[in-house]
Every structure is written in C-alpha cells, then in structure tokens.
Design a protein around this motif. Structure first.
Motif, PDB file in Angstrom:
ATOM      1  N   ARG A   1     -10.388 -25.467 -11.911  1.00  0.00           N
ATOM      2  CA  ARG A   1     -11.774 -25.017 -11.989  1.00  0.00           C
ATOM      3  C   ARG A   1     -12.093 -24.398 -13.342  1.00  0.00           C
ATOM      4  NH1 ARG A   1     -13.998 -23.748  -6.562  1.00  0.00           N
ATOM      5  NH2 ARG A   1     -12.414 -24.239  -5.009  1.00  0.00           N
TER       6      ARG A   1
ATOM      7  N   LEU B   1     -17.092 -19.069   1.530  1.00  0.00           N
ATOM      8  CA  LEU B   1     -17.183 -18.449   0.218  1.00  0.00           C
ATOM      9  C   LEU B   1     -16.155 -17.332   0.155  1.00  0.00           C
ATOM     10  CD1 LEU B   1     -19.000 -18.937  -2.219  1.00  0.00           C
ATOM     11  CD2 LEU B   1     -20.301 -16.936  -1.537  1.00  0.00           C
TER      12      LEU B   1
ATOM     13  N   ILE C   1     -15.766 -15.184  -7.484  1.00  0.00           N
ATOM     14  CA  ILE C   1     -16.415 -15.915  -6.393  1.00  0.00           C
ATOM     15  C   ILE C   1     -15.944 -17.359  -6.413  1.00  0.00           C
ATOM     16  CG2 ILE C   1     -18.620 -16.643  -5.422  1.00  0.00           C
ATOM     17  CD1 ILE C   1     -19.869 -14.285  -6.959  1.00  0.00           C
ATOM     18  N   LEU C   2     -15.458 -17.822  -5.282  1.00  0.00           N
ATOM     19  CA  LEU C   2     -14.850 -19.139  -5.202  1.00  0.00           C
ATOM     20  C   LEU C   2     -15.365 -19.872  -3.975  1.00  0.00           C
ATOM     21  CD1 LEU C   2     -12.485 -19.926  -7.168  1.00  0.00           C
ATOM     22  CD2 LEU C   2     -10.977 -19.611  -5.219  1.00  0.00           C
ATOM     23  N   PRO C   3     -16.080 -20.984  -4.149  1.00  0.00           N
ATOM     24  CA  PRO C   3     -16.452 -21.782  -2.985  1.00  0.00           C
ATOM     25  C   PRO C   3     -15.246 -22.611  -2.552  1.00  0.00           C
ATOM     26  CG  PRO C   3     -17.636 -22.511  -4.977  1.00  0.00           C
ATOM     27  CD  PRO C   3     -16.575 -21.551  -5.403  1.00  0.00           C
ATOM     28  N   THR C   4     -14.794 -22.408  -1.352  1.00  0.00           N
ATOM     29  CA  THR C   4     -13.602 -23.123  -0.881  1.00  0.00           C
ATOM     30  C   THR C   4     -13.572 -23.111   0.636  1.00  0.00           C
ATOM     31  OG1 THR C   4     -11.199 -23.225  -1.066  1.00  0.00           O
ATOM     32  CG2 THR C   4     -12.170 -21.055  -0.928  1.00  0.00           C
ATOM     33  N   ALA C   5     -12.656 -23.867   1.210  1.00  0.00           N
ATOM     34  CA  ALA C   5     -12.523 -23.854   2.662  1.00  0.00           C
ATOM     35  C   ALA C   5     -11.912 -22.524   3.093  1.00  0.00           C
ATOM     36  CB  ALA C   5     -11.638 -25.003   3.116  1.00  0.00           C
TER      37      ALA C   5
ATOM     38  N   ALA D   1     -11.408 -25.044  11.515  1.00  0.00           N
ATOM     39  CA  ALA D   1     -10.526 -24.993  10.346  1.00  0.00           C
ATOM     40  C   ALA D   1     -11.025 -25.946   9.279  1.00  0.00           C
ATOM     41  CB  ALA D   1      -9.100 -25.356  10.756  1.00  0.00           C
ATOM     42  N   GLY D   2     -10.985 -25.482   8.038  1.00  0.00           N
ATOM     43  CA  GLY D   2     -11.337 -26.350   6.935  1.00  0.00           C
ATOM     44  C   GLY D   2     -12.819 -26.451   6.658  1.00  0.00           C
TER      45      GLY D   2
ATOM     46  N   HIS E   1     -20.198 -19.702   4.706  1.00  0.00           N
ATOM     47  CA  HIS E   1     -20.932 -20.138   3.510  1.00  0.00           C
ATOM     48  C   HIS E   1     -22.439 -20.055   3.704  1.00  0.00           C
ATOM     49  CE1 HIS E   1     -21.693 -23.836   5.716  1.00  0.00           C
ATOM     50  NE2 HIS E   1     -22.553 -24.151   4.790  1.00  0.00           N
TER      51      HIS E   1
ATOM     52  N   ALA F   1     -12.901 -30.010   0.812  1.00  0.00           N
ATOM     53  CA  ALA F   1     -13.560 -28.709   1.011  1.00  0.00           C
ATOM     54  C   ALA F   1     -12.767 -27.593   0.350  1.00  0.00           C
ATOM     55  CB  ALA F   1     -13.721 -28.419   2.504  1.00  0.00           C
ATOM     56  N   ARG F   2     -11.443 -27.735   0.318  1.00  0.00           N
ATOM     57  CA  ARG F   2     -10.613 -26.711  -0.314  1.00  0.00           C
ATOM     58  C   ARG F   2     -10.595 -26.856  -1.823  1.00  0.00           C
ATOM     59  NH1 ARG F   2      -4.935 -26.749   2.586  1.00  0.00           N
ATOM     60  NH2 ARG F   2      -5.652 -27.732   4.499  1.00  0.00           N
TER      61      ARG F   2
ATOM     62  N   VAL G   1      -6.745 -20.145   7.303  1.00  0.00           N
ATOM     63  CA  VAL G   1      -6.604 -20.129   8.759  1.00  0.00           C
ATOM     64  C   VAL G   1      -7.001 -18.788   9.372  1.00  0.00           C
ATOM     65  CG1 VAL G   1      -4.993 -20.403  10.662  1.00  0.00           C
ATOM     66  CG2 VAL G   1      -4.829 -21.900   8.684  1.00  0.00           C
TER      67      VAL G   1
ATOM     68  N   GLN H   1     -11.269 -32.378   4.497  1.00  0.00           N
ATOM     69  CA  GLN H   1     -10.818 -30.983   4.518  1.00  0.00           C
ATOM     70  C   GLN H   1     -10.198 -30.581   3.180  1.00  0.00           C
ATOM     71  OE1 GLN H   1      -8.702 -29.309   7.739  1.00  0.00           O
ATOM     72  NE2 GLN H   1      -9.996 -30.230   9.320  1.00  0.00           N
TER      73      GLN H   1
ATOM     74  N   PRO I   1     -16.372 -25.249   5.092  1.00  0.00           N
ATOM     75  CA  PRO I   1     -16.585 -24.584   3.809  1.00  0.00           C
ATOM     76  C   PRO I   1     -16.907 -23.112   3.974  1.00  0.00           C
ATOM     77  CG  PRO I   1     -18.466 -25.949   4.380  1.00  0.00           C
ATOM     78  CD  PRO I   1     -17.399 -26.249   5.380  1.00  0.00           C
TER      79      PRO I   1
ATOM     80  N   HIS J   1     -18.793 -28.063  -5.928  1.00  0.00           N
ATOM     81  CA  HIS J   1     -18.263 -26.794  -5.410  1.00  0.00           C
ATOM     82  C   HIS J   1     -16.831 -26.549  -5.873  1.00  0.00           C
ATOM     83  CE1 HIS J   1     -16.010 -29.250  -2.587  1.00  0.00           C
ATOM     84  NE2 HIS J   1     -15.331 -28.189  -2.282  1.00  0.00           N
TER      85      HIS J   1
ATOM     86  N   GLN K   1     -10.079 -18.470  12.004  1.00  0.00           N
ATOM     87  CA  GLN K   1      -9.879 -18.036  13.386  1.00  0.00           C
ATOM     88  C   GLN K   1     -10.753 -16.826  13.709  1.00  0.00           C
ATOM     89  OE1 GLN K   1      -5.751 -17.430  14.352  1.00  0.00           O
ATOM     90  NE2 GLN K   1      -5.451 -19.593  14.840  1.00  0.00           N
TER      91      GLN K   1
ATOM     92  N   VAL L   1     -15.807 -24.937 -10.140  1.00  0.00           N
ATOM     93  CA  VAL L   1     -16.136 -23.675 -10.790  1.00  0.00           C
ATOM     94  C   VAL L   1     -15.620 -22.466 -10.013  1.00  0.00           C
ATOM     95  CG1 VAL L   1     -18.371 -23.471  -9.669  1.00  0.00           C
ATOM     96  CG2 VAL L   1     -18.058 -22.491 -11.933  1.00  0.00           C
ATOM     97  N   ARG L   2     -15.340 -21.437 -10.783  1.00  0.00           N
ATOM     98  CA  ARG L   2     -14.955 -20.129 -10.248  1.00  0.00           C
ATOM     99  C   ARG L   2     -15.807 -19.118 -11.002  1.00  0.00           C
ATOM    100  NH1 ARG L   2      -9.475 -19.824 -10.290  1.00  0.00           N
ATOM    101  NH2 ARG L   2      -9.598 -20.863 -12.310  1.00  0.00           N
ATOM    102  N   ILE L   3     -16.485 -18.240 -10.290  1.00  0.00           N
ATOM    103  CA  ILE L   3     -17.427 -17.330 -10.936  1.00  0.00           C
ATOM    104  C   ILE L   3     -16.818 -15.947 -11.086  1.00  0.00           C
ATOM    105  CG2 ILE L   3     -19.651 -16.182 -10.659  1.00  0.00           C
ATOM    106  CD1 ILE L   3     -20.617 -18.752  -9.359  1.00  0.00           C
TER     107      ILE L   3
ATOM    108  N   PRO M   1     -24.282 -20.995  -1.781  1.00  0.00           N
ATOM    109  CA  PRO M   1     -23.448 -22.128  -1.373  1.00  0.00           C
ATOM    110  C   PRO M   1     -24.247 -23.010  -0.424  1.00  0.00           C
ATOM    111  CG  PRO M   1     -22.596 -20.034  -0.489  1.00  0.00           C
ATOM    112  CD  PRO M   1     -23.950 -19.771  -1.054  1.00  0.00           C
TER     113      PRO M   1
END
Lengths: 237, 237
Positions: free
Chosen positions: A75, B204, B182-186, B199-200, B227, A57-58, B189, A54, B202, A227, B193, A230-232, A184
């Motif tokens: 990033r 975008l 643009i940030l790929p991340t989890a 939770a957690g 994502h 993933a963050r 909360v 987890q 992936p 993943h 929800q 980077v930040r776009i 993604p």
DNA sequence: GAGTGGTCTAGACCACCAA
DNA sequence: TGGTGGTCTAGACCACTCC
C-alpha cells in the motif's frame, strides 16, 4: 470463541495466503486461471471465487476486470498532515507515479459541489477528472472542482502534472487549511470503470476541501481509491 | 463510457435502493427472506445474494449473521481532531452508546504492540477488549493496550466506561499527541465474531497511538469498525 | 419444528482478451 | 479462436434462530 468450522473457503484462503506470504507468489504476479485453481483445490468455481473475493477484501490480491487475479503490491502511505502531492508521495516511497487526464471542462456545479465550495446555486466550476497510477497500476480516480474565479486559463495548461505545483507557479496560490472526509464505500460507476474494477467492489472515498493561504475556498477533490492501495496516516494534538 | 449491460444484479440493486431512499424501507428495518426476495425478482438465491452484497459494500444495508438483512442507519462521524471519546461522540450525534467489556488482563505484548508503545521485548501490557454499540447495533470492536507502568490497579475499575475519563479521574492523565493509521481491510476473525459479521467482510481498521500531556506513550488502540458505520473527518493546516 | 441464512455442487452461456 | 473471467441457473444440506 469456539473453534471455527473447517470451511472450504477458509482452507483455500489460508493456502493462498501462505504462498503469498512466503513469496512464492510475488507482488504483481498473476494467479492461475479460476478453473485451474478450482481443480487444484478440488472445488467449484463459485466456491473458489468466494475465497478470492475474501482475499481481495483483505487487500492481498486484486483483480483487473476480465484479465485475472494478481498479487497486490504494498500500500501507499497517505499522510493527511504532510500534504505532499501524489507524485511526490509516490516517489518518496520508491515507486513510479503517472497521471492520465480523462477530461477537463467548465460546467455547472452540482449541488454538493456548490455546498462544499460555498458557491451560489447554478455556479459554474472547472471539473478535472484524472486517473493516477503507481507502477502502472491504476489506484486512484479523482475529480477536482475548481472555483473558476481563481484559476482563469487553467484549462489551457498541462493538467496531467501536479495541480499543487501548477497553482503555485501560475497563480501564486498554495494550500492553507484542508478538510478531509473519509468514507469506506463501494466505488461509483465512473470510478469503477476508470479503475477497471468490477462494479460494487469496495473502495475508499476521500473528499478534500482546500483553502489557500488567504483562507479562500479554492477547490475540492473527490478521490476514489482502490481500497487495497492505500494506508492513511494522521497526527493530532 | 458505453452503456452498461442490463444485469440482473444491477436491476435488483436499483430496485432495492429506490425503496430504501424513498423511505419505504426505514433504517433498521429487516428485509424479507432471501428466498422471498429471489422469488420477487424472479432469480436464484445466488444472484440475489450478489446484489445484497453489493448494497452492503455501499453501506446501504447490512447483515447480522444468521439473522438476516437490515437497512443501515446513518454513519457516525468520527472527527480525528476533536478527539472526543466514543460515548460523547455518539450522544452528540443524537444516538445512544453502550460498551460491553469482553476481556481485560495483563499479558505479554505482541511484537507489534511493543513497537507501537516503544517497549522492550517481552514486556507485559494490559489488554482490554471491548465491544461498542450505537442504538444497540455492534459497530466497533476495540483492543486497548496500556503501558502498565502508568495504570496500576486499573483492572479493578469499571472498564465499560470511557477510558479517557478514567485516565483523567484516577491517574491525572489526558491525551496529548495522537497518531492515527487507517486501513480499509477485511475484519480479522476476533473482530468479525464480536461484531457478528460474516468472516472476510470489509471493515475499517484504525490504529491509535496515544501520548499523554507529558509526551509519554501511554497506550494504543486497535479499532475495528463496521465499514458502513463510520465517516471520518479531519482538518489540517 | 419451521424457516432462515451459510455453504456448496455441477453445470451453463456470453463477452472479452490474448495468441 | 481458444481460453478467460463475468454472470446465471437450479438445485442441495446444514446449523442456527425464532416461535
């Protein structure tokens, strides 16, 4: 909106996150062994790994296959509009870039590449595969496909440098219009292996289709990013 | 480049992927129960779930919390340059959009929002939280933050429609320059929800900071996408 | 109420990395 | 060679969904 159940995984995530954010675990720092951590948090390895995944993933931590877990560095900001190249981008952000050439050859184009470059079926293209690092950490696996008509003899050049600069210096070509597509998705096998990422972990796939100053389609890049690396940025209007 | 070890997880992934790609499992279709599948593949639930999670990372399947696993529909194409709004975008791609208003109120701005909108500390902003669906599937959780100076009385409007159109019709305001990040991340909360995502998992995260035709910073959006629901396009140069 | 997914336990073996 | 992460087994209980 009810309170969340107190989960073991959540508690572990919070504890580790707190340590990282307060700098007790610095970027690049290796975490203790999974078995150690599962003792510390009094749980099983399965549960502990769930928490690590987890945090991965963050983008707070990452792993190097079979080597362990590490605190993630910040990033890289990738500005689509500025269209600077990798080395310049990395250096401008105060870090060190390096590029490793994995392969380079003339080969038949896949159908997808033909479509992107508007080539007739069964065309040949120059494929260049490279691995790019920031401060030694592999973050980007890229496959470049060049229309060979415009780049005679390029396979004899040093292909670990910036292609952008090579285009300009040897061929008088520079980029005009560029189309991006950002997806993604999990990393494909080739990218995962090169980046030493466990198969199926999330990644960012960026396709660039590049035209030159005369509007000719000259090449396209398939980029596969970690993943968390980077930040776009982009600006429109 | 050596052959990969024949893993149980990999085998399961391939088998399911093949079924999906040959249309035996259609988009939106529910997969059999995990216990059933683990019997079919003669393995444990843990291993089976690992395979499902990998397919989820690739965007081939998705889950609805506590309801099961489903074959993923095709991604929505999000063009940063066209700057059409959600409903128009979805309809143009032959699907049906809906928007659910979750909350709307005037409240103190967070430091991050103040910075994005260049507001003085302790400013109030209008926060609008919405959930957006494509063909009934929740794909986007969005928080809008509006500079209240430009949008008096907007809280009394129907906020489940397009804000873009509302701005134009009631306030004579339309978008000028827009900045994206643009940030790929989890998913955080609140977003997880609302999207009924575990939770957690992936996601975008797209931040938009919008100026109007006069160059005034009018609002910003924090968008959290599944994502697997989106593909981003952009063009530069 | 039956069945489902979400979570967790308590182990195990193997391949690989580092010492 | 010892310890690591990668993978897998064979269960368990609970909360929730759906009937």
């Amino acid at each position: 909106m009810q309170a969340l159940p107190p989960r073991a995984v959540t508690a572990i995530c919070h504890a580790l996150q707190e340590q990282i954010e307060h700098g007790l675990l610095a970027p690049g720092c290796k975490l203790p062994a999974e078995r150690k951590l599962s003792e510390v948090f009094d749980t099983t390895r399965i549960t502990l790994r769930e928490a690590l995944v987890q945090l991965e993933a963050r983008g707070l931590i990452y792993r190097e296959e079979r080597r362990g877990w590490f605190v993630a560095p910040e990033r890289l900001t990738y500005d689509l509009i500025e269209r600077s190249h990798f080395h310049a981008m990395v250096q401008a952000q105060g870090r060190e870039a390096s590029t490793e050439l994995l392969s380079a050859r003339l080969q038949p184009a896949t159908a997808a590449v033909c479509a992107r470059l508007q080539l007739p079926p069964l065309s040949s293209v120059i494929q260049i595969c490279r691995l790019r690092r920031i401060n030694g950490r592999a973050v980007l696996y890229a496959e470049h496909y060049l229309n060979p008509e415009y780049f005679a003899g390029i396979l004899d050049c040093d292909l670990s440098q910036s292609l952008t600069e090579l285009y300009e210096r040897h061929y008088g070509i520079h980029y005009g219009r560029v189309r991006f597509e950002i997806l993604p998705t999990a990393l494909p096998v080739a990218a995962a292996q090169a980046l030493k990422v466990s198969a199926g972990s999330p990644g960012l796939h960026i396709t660039r289709v590049n035209s030159d100053q005369h509007g000719r389609l000259i090449d396209c890049d398939l980029e596969y990013w970690r993943h968390d690396a980077v930040r776009i940025r982009a600006e429109a209007g």
